[in-house]
Write an enzyme that holds these catalytic residues in place. Structure first.
Site, PDB file in Angstrom:
ATOM      1  N   CYS A   1      36.141  57.661  28.052  1.00 17.91           N
ATOM      2  CA  CYS A   1      37.303  56.851  28.412  1.00 17.91           C
ATOM      3  C   CYS A   1      36.876  55.462  28.844  1.00 17.91           C
ATOM      4  O   CYS A   1      37.671  54.547  28.848  1.00 17.91           O
ATOM      5  CB  CYS A   1      38.101  57.482  29.536  1.00 17.91           C
ATOM      6  SG  CYS A   1      37.788  59.204  29.761  1.00 17.91           S
TER       7      CYS A   1
ATOM      8  N   ASN B   1      30.535  64.653  34.681  1.00 20.83           N
ATOM      9  CA  ASN B   1      30.588  64.526  33.229  1.00 20.83           C
ATOM     10  C   ASN B   1      29.485  63.635  32.666  1.00 20.83           C
ATOM     11  O   ASN B   1      29.090  63.784  31.516  1.00 20.83           O
ATOM     12  CB  ASN B   1      31.961  63.997  32.791  1.00 20.83           C
ATOM     13  CG  ASN B   1      32.453  62.869  33.655  1.00 20.83           C
ATOM     14  OD1 ASN B   1      32.597  63.027  34.874  1.00 20.83           O
ATOM     15  ND2 ASN B   1      32.708  61.732  33.060  1.00 20.83           N
TER      16      ASN B   1
ATOM     17  N   GLY C   1      42.572  68.668  31.300  1.00 18.52           N
ATOM     18  CA  GLY C   1      41.952  68.471  32.601  1.00 18.52           C
ATOM     19  C   GLY C   1      42.656  67.408  33.426  1.00 18.52           C
ATOM     20  O   GLY C   1      42.817  67.548  34.645  1.00 18.52           O
TER      21      GLY C   1
ATOM     22  N   HIS D   1      39.135  71.302  25.553  1.00 16.94           N
ATOM     23  CA  HIS D   1      38.304  70.653  24.528  1.00 16.94           C
ATOM     24  C   HIS D   1      36.869  70.423  24.959  1.00 16.94           C
ATOM     25  O   HIS D   1      36.048  69.961  24.168  1.00 16.94           O
ATOM     26  CB  HIS D   1      38.960  69.369  24.010  1.00 16.94           C
ATOM     27  CG  HIS D   1      38.956  68.194  24.940  1.00 16.94           C
ATOM     28  ND1 HIS D   1      38.248  67.055  24.667  1.00 16.94           N
ATOM     29  CD2 HIS D   1      39.583  67.982  26.104  1.00 16.94           C
ATOM     30  CE1 HIS D   1      38.458  66.168  25.632  1.00 16.94           C
ATOM     31  NE2 HIS D   1      39.268  66.703  26.516  1.00 16.94           N
TER      32      HIS D   1
HETATM   33  C1  LIG Z   1      35.025  65.929  34.809  1.00 14.88           C
HETATM   34  C2  LIG Z   1      36.238  65.682  33.985  1.00 14.88           C
HETATM   35  N1  LIG Z   1      37.453  65.828  34.529  1.00 14.88           N
HETATM   36  C3  LIG Z   1      38.574  65.648  33.834  1.00 14.88           C
HETATM   37  C4  LIG Z   1      38.539  65.270  32.518  1.00 14.88           C
HETATM   38  C5  LIG Z   1      39.820  65.068  31.767  1.00 14.88           C
HETATM   39  O1  LIG Z   1      40.070  66.164  30.925  1.00 14.88           O
HETATM   40  P1  LIG Z   1      41.041  65.991  29.656  1.00 14.88           P
HETATM   41  O2  LIG Z   1      40.318  65.153  28.658  1.00 14.88           O
HETATM   42  O3  LIG Z   1      41.287  67.403  29.192  1.00 14.88           O
HETATM   43  O4  LIG Z   1      42.293  65.359  30.139  1.00 14.88           O
HETATM   44  C6  LIG Z   1      37.301  65.070  31.902  1.00 14.88           C
HETATM   45  C7  LIG Z   1      37.220  64.585  30.503  1.00 14.88           C
HETATM   46  O5  LIG Z   1      36.268  63.933  30.128  1.00 14.88           O
HETATM   47  C8  LIG Z   1      36.125  65.295  32.652  1.00 14.88           C
HETATM   48  O6  LIG Z   1      34.913  65.137  32.110  1.00 14.88           O
END
Ligand SMILES: Cc1ncc(COP(=O)(O)O)c(C=O)c1O
Length: 390
Positions: free
Chosen positions: A322, A147, A71, A197
């Site tokens: 994160c 998220n 993502g 994932h």
């Molecule tokens: C809304 C959203 N965008 C982007 C990402 C990033 O995705 P990735 O972990 O595959 O880099 C996340 C991951 O938590 C997410 O929740």
């Protein structure tokens, strides 16, 4: 010790069917998808089948799907691929850091960025998007599902505004895909990010939908992979897994699986509200994905509750993986106007396909006692006068 996992928005376990689909491409089918011999043809065919499956989930053409490492890369490719110094971007202050920190970098290199605020439910008002448009606006990037809270933004309205203004529209659908329909023509977006994932494929897989005709600069230079939009030998096992996960995600929208998870999520919410004092569901007044709930347990440090529950075998989180360990309260919850204490007292439960009713009941059996014990230590908590329930 028994372990129950309710942190599927952080990452979700590989489904056995997804693993079975990818396994041959980790072992016997090892060819480089660009090779012209048998081995390459075999993996090329698998990559293209996976592209079809992702296209089905998104309601687009296979040629509009660009495989990425996840993502974050999809979001970066959408924003950096379109915007040049002097361009204007409209986004929100509740995006994932994959968009927020990309926007910050774009500001450093001479782009202008407007951050739209959300209301107390975590929703943006599309009129603020219209009002924010300038002749320099090139892109609107607004996430589909948050998220932390699961809140669904009014992306179809934003899509209409973008089309009328002839501005590109990107939506980060990482937390929406497989939970609600993500049909690009219904949304009216030009770019859409997904991540493997978050839908039971491996970490390090993802895709960006790029509407035909969208002129996007590549971020990686090398071979002509992915129609020169993303150089680098394809991660064939990961792509095959993403394709299988996309098929399963697509089916689960209509075969009762998402409905089952929504019932579980609602069961958790109802029981938490009934069995514990001074709790509330953040964003309960907004449309949300069916698999996320964000609950504030007042007078408690969320991190302390996460640790206490983890010691008893239950994995939940305080929000974005994160940013855990960060002292700052969640930028999403504070943007909604939650006081920092309440934002810090909030926990996210996010469900995945492996979760069962019995696991939800296990979680519910741990919560009241764990919350009560932590509140005993809290200087702000006043124990209510004795009441008898039931
Ligand atoms: C809304 C959203 N965008 C982007 C990402 C990033 O995705 P990735 O972990 O595959 O880099 C996340 C991951 O938590 C997410 O929740």
């Amino acid at each position: 010790m028994r372990r129950v996992y309710f942190d599927n928005n952080a990452t979700s376990p590989l489904l056995p069917a997804v693993f079975e689909a990818m396994r041959p491409y980790l072992v016997e089918n090892f060819g480089n998808a660009s090779s012209i011999h048998h081995h390459g043809q075999q993996t090329r065919a698998a990559v293209e089948r996976a592209r079809e499956s992702v296209a089905q989930l998104l309601g687009c053409r296979a040629s509009e799907v660009v495989f990425t490492s996840g993502g974050t890369e999809a979001d970066n490719l959408a924003l950096f691929g379109l915007l040049k110094p002097g361009d204007h971007l409209i986004t929100t202050n509740i995006e994932h850091h994959a968009v927020l920190n990309t926007a910050k970098r774009l500001e450093q290199i001479g782009c202008k960025v407007s951050y739209i605020a959300v209301d107390s439910r975590g929703l943006i008002d599309p009129r603020h998007v219209s009002r924010g448009l300038t002749p320099k606006t090139k892109l609107i990037s607004i996430m589909m599902a948050n998220n932390e809270t699961g809140v669904l933004q009014p992306v179809e309205e934003i899509g209409r505004i973008a089309a009328e203004a002839d501005v590109y529209f990107h939506t980060d659908a990482v937390q929406a895909a497989g939970k609600v329909p993500t049909l690009v023509n219904k949304i009216g977006c030009d770019l859409l990010s997904i991540s493997g994932h978050k839908m039971h494929a491996p970490q390090g897989t993802g895709a960006l939908y790029v509407r035909k005709g969208t002129l996007l600069d590549a971020m990686l230079y090398g071979g002509n992979h992915e129609r020169s939009r993303r150089a680098g030998t394809e991660n064939v096992p990961g792509i095959v897994a993403l394709g299988k996960a996309a098929e399963i995600a697509h089916e689960s929208l209509t075969n009762g699986e998402v409905a089952r998870l929504q019932m579980l999520r609602d069961h958790i919410e109802r029981n938490v509200l009934q069995s514990i004092e001074e709790v509330g569901i953040n964003s309960s007044g907004a449309p949300r994905v069916p698999t996320t709930t964000n609950v504030h347990f007042d007078h408690i440090e969320g991190e302390a509750l996460v640790i206490a529950l983890d010691l008893k075998g239950l994995a939940v989180s305080t929000g974005a993986a994160c940013s855990s360990g960060a002292i700052e309260p969640s930028h999403v919850l504070t943007a909604m106007g939650l006081k920092p204490e309440r934002a810090r007292a909030s926990l996210r439960f996010s469900l995945g396909k492996q979760n069962t009713q019995e696991e939800a009941d296990f979680a519910l059996s741990l919560l009241p006692e764990t919350v009560a014990r932590l509140r005993e230590l809290s200087p702000t908590y006043k124990r209510p006068a004795l009441t008898f329930r039931g």
